[in-house]
Design a protein around this motif. Structure first.
Motif, PDB file in Angstrom:
ATOM      1  N   ALA A 115       0.833  -1.204   0.000  1.00 38.17           N
ATOM      2  CA  ALA A 115       0.000   0.000   0.000  1.00 38.17           C
ATOM      3  C   ALA A 115       0.869   1.257   0.000  1.00 38.17           C
ATOM      4  O   ALA A 115       0.570   2.234  -0.710  1.00 38.17           O
ATOM      5  CB  ALA A 115      -0.926  -0.016   1.213  1.00 38.17           C
ATOM      6  N   LEU A 116       1.950   1.252   0.777  1.00 39.56           N
ATOM      7  CA  LEU A 116       2.854   2.406   0.790  1.00 39.56           C
ATOM      8  C   LEU A 116       3.510   2.596  -0.564  1.00 39.56           C
ATOM      9  O   LEU A 116       3.672   3.744  -1.030  1.00 39.56           O
ATOM     10  CB  LEU A 116       3.923   2.221   1.870  1.00 39.56           C
ATOM     11  CG  LEU A 116       3.433   2.232   3.321  1.00 39.56           C
ATOM     12  CD1 LEU A 116       4.559   1.844   4.266  1.00 39.56           C
ATOM     13  CD2 LEU A 116       2.872   3.594   3.696  1.00 39.56           C
ATOM     14  N   ILE A 128       1.453  -0.835 -10.446  1.00 39.26           N
ATOM     15  CA  ILE A 128       1.494  -1.381  -9.085  1.00 39.26           C
ATOM     16  C   ILE A 128       0.079  -1.604  -8.575  1.00 39.26           C
ATOM     17  O   ILE A 128      -0.232  -2.640  -7.971  1.00 39.26           O
ATOM     18  CB  ILE A 128       2.272  -0.431  -8.163  1.00 39.26           C
ATOM     19  CG1 ILE A 128       3.715  -0.300  -8.656  1.00 39.26           C
ATOM     20  CG2 ILE A 128       2.246  -0.934  -6.718  1.00 39.26           C
ATOM     21  CD1 ILE A 128       4.538   0.674  -7.866  1.00 39.26           C
ATOM     22  N   ARG A 129      -0.800  -0.637  -8.811  1.00 37.41           N
ATOM     23  CA  ARG A 129      -2.182  -0.784  -8.352  1.00 37.41           C
ATOM     24  C   ARG A 129      -2.893  -1.906  -9.110  1.00 37.41           C
ATOM     25  O   ARG A 129      -3.732  -2.613  -8.545  1.00 37.41           O
ATOM     26  CB  ARG A 129      -2.923   0.541  -8.513  1.00 37.41           C
ATOM     27  CG  ARG A 129      -2.319   1.642  -7.642  1.00 37.41           C
ATOM     28  CD  ARG A 129      -3.113   2.916  -7.690  1.00 37.41           C
ATOM     29  NE  ARG A 129      -2.531   3.926  -6.805  1.00 37.41           N
ATOM     30  CZ  ARG A 129      -3.048   5.133  -6.589  1.00 37.41           C
ATOM     31  NH1 ARG A 129      -4.171   5.480  -7.227  1.00 37.41           N
ATOM     32  NH2 ARG A 129      -2.456   5.973  -5.764  1.00 37.41           N
ATOM     33  N   LEU A 130      -2.553  -2.079 -10.388  1.00 40.46           N
ATOM     34  CA  LEU A 130      -3.123  -3.197 -11.141  1.00 40.46           C
ATOM     35  C   LEU A 130      -2.618  -4.527 -10.591  1.00 40.46           C
ATOM     36  O   LEU A 130      -3.375  -5.504 -10.494  1.00 40.46           O
ATOM     37  CB  LEU A 130      -2.767  -3.061 -12.618  1.00 40.46           C
ATOM     38  CG  LEU A 130      -3.300  -4.161 -13.553  1.00 40.46           C
ATOM     39  CD1 LEU A 130      -4.823  -4.186 -13.535  1.00 40.46           C
ATOM     40  CD2 LEU A 130      -2.783  -3.952 -14.968  1.00 40.46           C
ATOM     41  N   ALA A 131      -1.332  -4.562 -10.212  1.00 39.13           N
ATOM     42  CA  ALA A 131      -0.779  -5.780  -9.624  1.00 39.13           C
ATOM     43  C   ALA A 131      -1.445  -6.112  -8.291  1.00 39.13           C
ATOM     44  O   ALA A 131      -1.558  -7.281  -7.920  1.00 39.13           O
ATOM     45  CB  ALA A 131       0.730  -5.634  -9.441  1.00 39.13           C
ATOM     46  N   LEU A 132      -1.896  -5.089  -7.557  1.00 32.31           N
ATOM     47  CA  LEU A 132      -2.616  -5.336  -6.312  1.00 32.31           C
ATOM     48  C   LEU A 132      -3.988  -5.948  -6.570  1.00 32.31           C
ATOM     49  O   LEU A 132      -4.476  -6.757  -5.772  1.00 32.31           O
ATOM     50  CB  LEU A 132      -2.784  -4.028  -5.523  1.00 32.31           C
ATOM     51  CG  LEU A 132      -1.531  -3.422  -4.903  1.00 32.31           C
ATOM     52  CD1 LEU A 132      -1.897  -2.138  -4.154  1.00 32.31           C
ATOM     53  CD2 LEU A 132      -0.852  -4.396  -3.970  1.00 32.31           C
ATOM     54  N   SER A 192      -3.221 -10.608   0.970  1.00 33.86           N
ATOM     55  CA  SER A 192      -2.452  -9.388   1.241  1.00 33.86           C
ATOM     56  C   SER A 192      -2.860  -8.255   0.307  1.00 33.86           C
ATOM     57  O   SER A 192      -2.791  -7.072   0.688  1.00 33.86           O
ATOM     58  CB  SER A 192      -0.953  -9.670   1.103  1.00 33.86           C
ATOM     59  OG  SER A 192      -0.646 -10.149  -0.198  1.00 33.86           O
ATOM     60  N   SER A 193      -3.295  -8.584  -0.913  1.00 37.24           N
ATOM     61  CA  SER A 193      -3.730  -7.530  -1.835  1.00 37.24           C
ATOM     62  C   SER A 193      -5.006  -6.868  -1.342  1.00 37.24           C
ATOM     63  O   SER A 193      -5.179  -5.645  -1.483  1.00 37.24           O
ATOM     64  CB  SER A 193      -3.944  -8.114  -3.237  1.00 37.24           C
ATOM     65  OG  SER A 193      -4.916  -9.150  -3.198  1.00 37.24           O
ATOM     66  N   PHE A 194      -5.915  -7.653  -0.740  1.00 35.26           N
ATOM     67  CA  PHE A 194      -7.130  -7.072  -0.173  1.00 35.26           C
ATOM     68  C   PHE A 194      -6.799  -6.110   0.960  1.00 35.26           C
ATOM     69  O   PHE A 194      -7.341  -4.996   1.034  1.00 35.26           O
ATOM     70  CB  PHE A 194      -8.032  -8.203   0.332  1.00 35.26           C
ATOM     71  CG  PHE A 194      -9.202  -7.733   1.158  1.00 35.26           C
ATOM     72  CD1 PHE A 194     -10.316  -7.181   0.557  1.00 35.26           C
ATOM     73  CD2 PHE A 194      -9.184  -7.850   2.535  1.00 35.26           C
ATOM     74  CE1 PHE A 194     -11.401  -6.741   1.321  1.00 35.26           C
ATOM     75  CE2 PHE A 194     -10.252  -7.426   3.303  1.00 35.26           C
ATOM     76  CZ  PHE A 194     -11.358  -6.875   2.699  1.00 35.26           C
ATOM     77  N   VAL A 195      -5.880  -6.513   1.841  1.00 31.61           N
ATOM     78  CA  VAL A 195      -5.454  -5.630   2.926  1.00 31.61           C
ATOM     79  C   VAL A 195      -4.782  -4.387   2.364  1.00 31.61           C
ATOM     80  O   VAL A 195      -5.010  -3.263   2.839  1.00 31.61           O
ATOM     81  CB  VAL A 195      -4.518  -6.382   3.883  1.00 31.61           C
ATOM     82  CG1 VAL A 195      -3.971  -5.453   4.957  1.00 31.61           C
ATOM     83  CG2 VAL A 195      -5.244  -7.557   4.525  1.00 31.61           C
ATOM     84  N   LEU A 200      -4.500   1.310   1.305  1.00 29.55           N
ATOM     85  CA  LEU A 200      -4.261   2.355   0.301  1.00 29.55           C
ATOM     86  C   LEU A 200      -5.358   3.397   0.343  1.00 29.55           C
ATOM     87  O   LEU A 200      -5.085   4.608   0.238  1.00 29.55           O
ATOM     88  CB  LEU A 200      -4.174   1.722  -1.090  1.00 29.55           C
ATOM     89  CG  LEU A 200      -3.996   2.688  -2.266  1.00 29.55           C
ATOM     90  CD1 LEU A 200      -2.716   3.493  -2.127  1.00 29.55           C
ATOM     91  CD2 LEU A 200      -4.015   1.924  -3.590  1.00 29.55           C
ATOM     92  N   ALA A 201      -6.605   2.964   0.507  1.00 29.15           N
ATOM     93  CA  ALA A 201      -7.711   3.921   0.638  1.00 29.15           C
ATOM     94  C   ALA A 201      -7.525   4.783   1.885  1.00 29.15           C
ATOM     95  O   ALA A 201      -7.799   5.991   1.870  1.00 29.15           O
ATOM     96  CB  ALA A 201      -9.037   3.172   0.692  1.00 29.15           C
ATOM     97  N   GLY A 202      -7.047   4.187   2.974  1.00 24.56           N
ATOM     98  CA  GLY A 202      -6.789   4.970   4.178  1.00 24.56           C
ATOM     99  C   GLY A 202      -5.638   5.943   4.012  1.00 24.56           C
ATOM    100  O   GLY A 202      -5.679   7.077   4.526  1.00 24.56           O
ATOM    101  N   LEU A 203      -4.603   5.531   3.294  1.00 24.34           N
ATOM    102  CA  LEU A 203      -3.465   6.420   3.069  1.00 24.34           C
ATOM    103  C   LEU A 203      -3.854   7.662   2.270  1.00 24.34           C
ATOM    104  O   LEU A 203      -3.320   8.755   2.497  1.00 24.34           O
ATOM    105  CB  LEU A 203      -2.346   5.661   2.339  1.00 24.34           C
ATOM    106  CG  LEU A 203      -1.574   4.620   3.150  1.00 24.34           C
ATOM    107  CD1 LEU A 203      -0.662   3.815   2.231  1.00 24.34           C
ATOM    108  CD2 LEU A 203      -0.762   5.297   4.246  1.00 24.34           C
ATOM    109  N   GLN A 204      -4.775   7.502   1.347  1.00 23.40           N
ATOM    110  CA  GLN A 204      -5.167   8.635   0.513  1.00 23.40           C
ATOM    111  C   GLN A 204      -6.034   9.643   1.252  1.00 23.40           C
ATOM    112  O   GLN A 204      -6.303  10.725   0.720  1.00 23.40           O
ATOM    113  CB  GLN A 204      -5.900   8.111  -0.732  1.00 23.40           C
ATOM    114  CG  GLN A 204      -4.989   7.316  -1.647  1.00 23.40           C
ATOM    115  CD  GLN A 204      -5.701   6.808  -2.882  1.00 23.40           C
ATOM    116  OE1 GLN A 204      -6.928   6.708  -2.907  1.00 23.40           O
ATOM    117  NE2 GLN A 204      -4.944   6.470  -3.909  1.00 23.40           N
TER     118      GLN A 204
END
Length: 315
Positions: A115-116, A128-132, A192-195, A200-204
């Motif tokens: 996420a970071l 990277i986001r697509l890989a998640l 781990s991708s779900f987490v 990531l939503a929280g970071l934004q």
């Protein structure tokens, strides 16, 4: 008799204001709230309340579908007592709790750096986001089949690498310890991708101005992460952990497709045991009692999380 003067004569009785009746075409606020919540309440009762109630009801009966003339018989608490004395149930419970204890923190430790990385301010962030999204979008059973091929003794990619490095191949899925580790590793990769997406939503949502002010004060990157990122990310972490823990307690697809609960019962989970009891052995009553205990375990852990969130919000 006393005489009534014009000043002392009683006036007309006060008229109470009548509340206007509201129709469904023009509902009041309370009626509108009921109308809006009614479909959700009906749907919740249909897919949650009724199945749980039916499950608890079946747990008090001996319901076997293996006989032609099988008639459900009321047995009271016998199914629950048998579950408590069933070593297979305690083995499956231990495996399930151990998988949750390993994979939930593991998914967080892998998901947080991802996420970071996906939140870093560079232009090409979309790969990277697509890989998640890709591991999260794959079906659980498909992920289990992929990693079952990875760890296959004869033609798996892991043993192929070991052979090229000069090591002997390992029968990962035929040894209890290695099979359990393979199931946990696959689950961590899948979840781990779900987490990471939730974090990531929280970071934004963290204001950039906080980091700018910290840089002006001379804070290092580690200090910014420790005193800004982590505290602001706690609500997202708690939400991710709640969903991950509940799904970990319901683990079925990955161990089923990778090991079918073996070798022996070393990777048998509660969900797999319930499936075996009700689908393979057609013992609906006993399987319902097992599912009731699984529901109680999930409920207890959910209450613990909610109390933790409430306690954190009161501080």
């Amino acid at each position: 008799m006393p005489t009534l003067t014009p000043d002392s004569a009683p006036g007309p009785a006060p008229v109470r204001a009548m509340r206007p009746t509201r129709s469904l075409a023009d509902p009041s606020d309370g009626q509108l709230a009921v109308l809006l919540l009614l479909p959700a309440a009906l749907l919740l009762g249909l897919i949650v309340v009724y199945p749980i109630g039916r499950l608890l009801y079946n747990a008090f009966f001996d319901i076997r579908l293996s006989g032609v003339d099988a008639v459900p018989a009321f047995v009271g608490l016998r199914n629950f007592i048998d579950v408590l004395h069933d070593p297979d149930f305690w083995n499956a419970t231990r495996n399930t709790l151990l998988i949750a204890a390993i994979t939930v923190p593991g998914a967080f430790l892998v998901g947080l750096p991802l996420a970071l990385l996906a939140n870093m301010p560079f232009k090409l962030r979309w790969p990277i986001r697509l890989a998640l999204l890709m591991p999260w979008a794959l079906p659980l059973a498909f992920s289990g089949l992929i990693f079952a091929w990875f760890f296959n003794t004869d033609y798996g990619i892991v043993n192929d690498i070991l052979r090229r490095l000069g090591f002997a191949p390992v029968s990962f899925l035929l040894m209890p310890g290695w099979a359990f580790a393979a199931v946990c590793l696959t689950t961590i990769w899948k979840t781990s991708s779900f987490v990471a997406l939730i974090l990531l939503a929280g970071l934004q949502t963290i204001p950039r101005s906080l980091y700018e002010a910290a840089e002006v004060d001379g804070a290092s990157k580690w200090q910014q992460f420790r005193y800004i990122t982590l505290p602001m990310l706690v609500p997202s972490i708690v939400v991710a952990m709640i969903f991950r823990t509940i799904t970990a307690l319901q683990t079925f697809d990955i161990p089923f497709t990778m090991t079918h609960g073996g070798p022996g019962n070393s990777t048998m989970t509660l969900a797999m045991l319930i499936n075996t009891t009700t689908i393979d052995y057609l013992d609906v009553g006993y399987g319902s009692a097992q599912a009731a205990f699984m529901f109680l375990i999930s409920l207890a852990i959910s209450v613990f999380y909610l109390r933790f969130v409430r306690g954190g919000g009161d501080k």
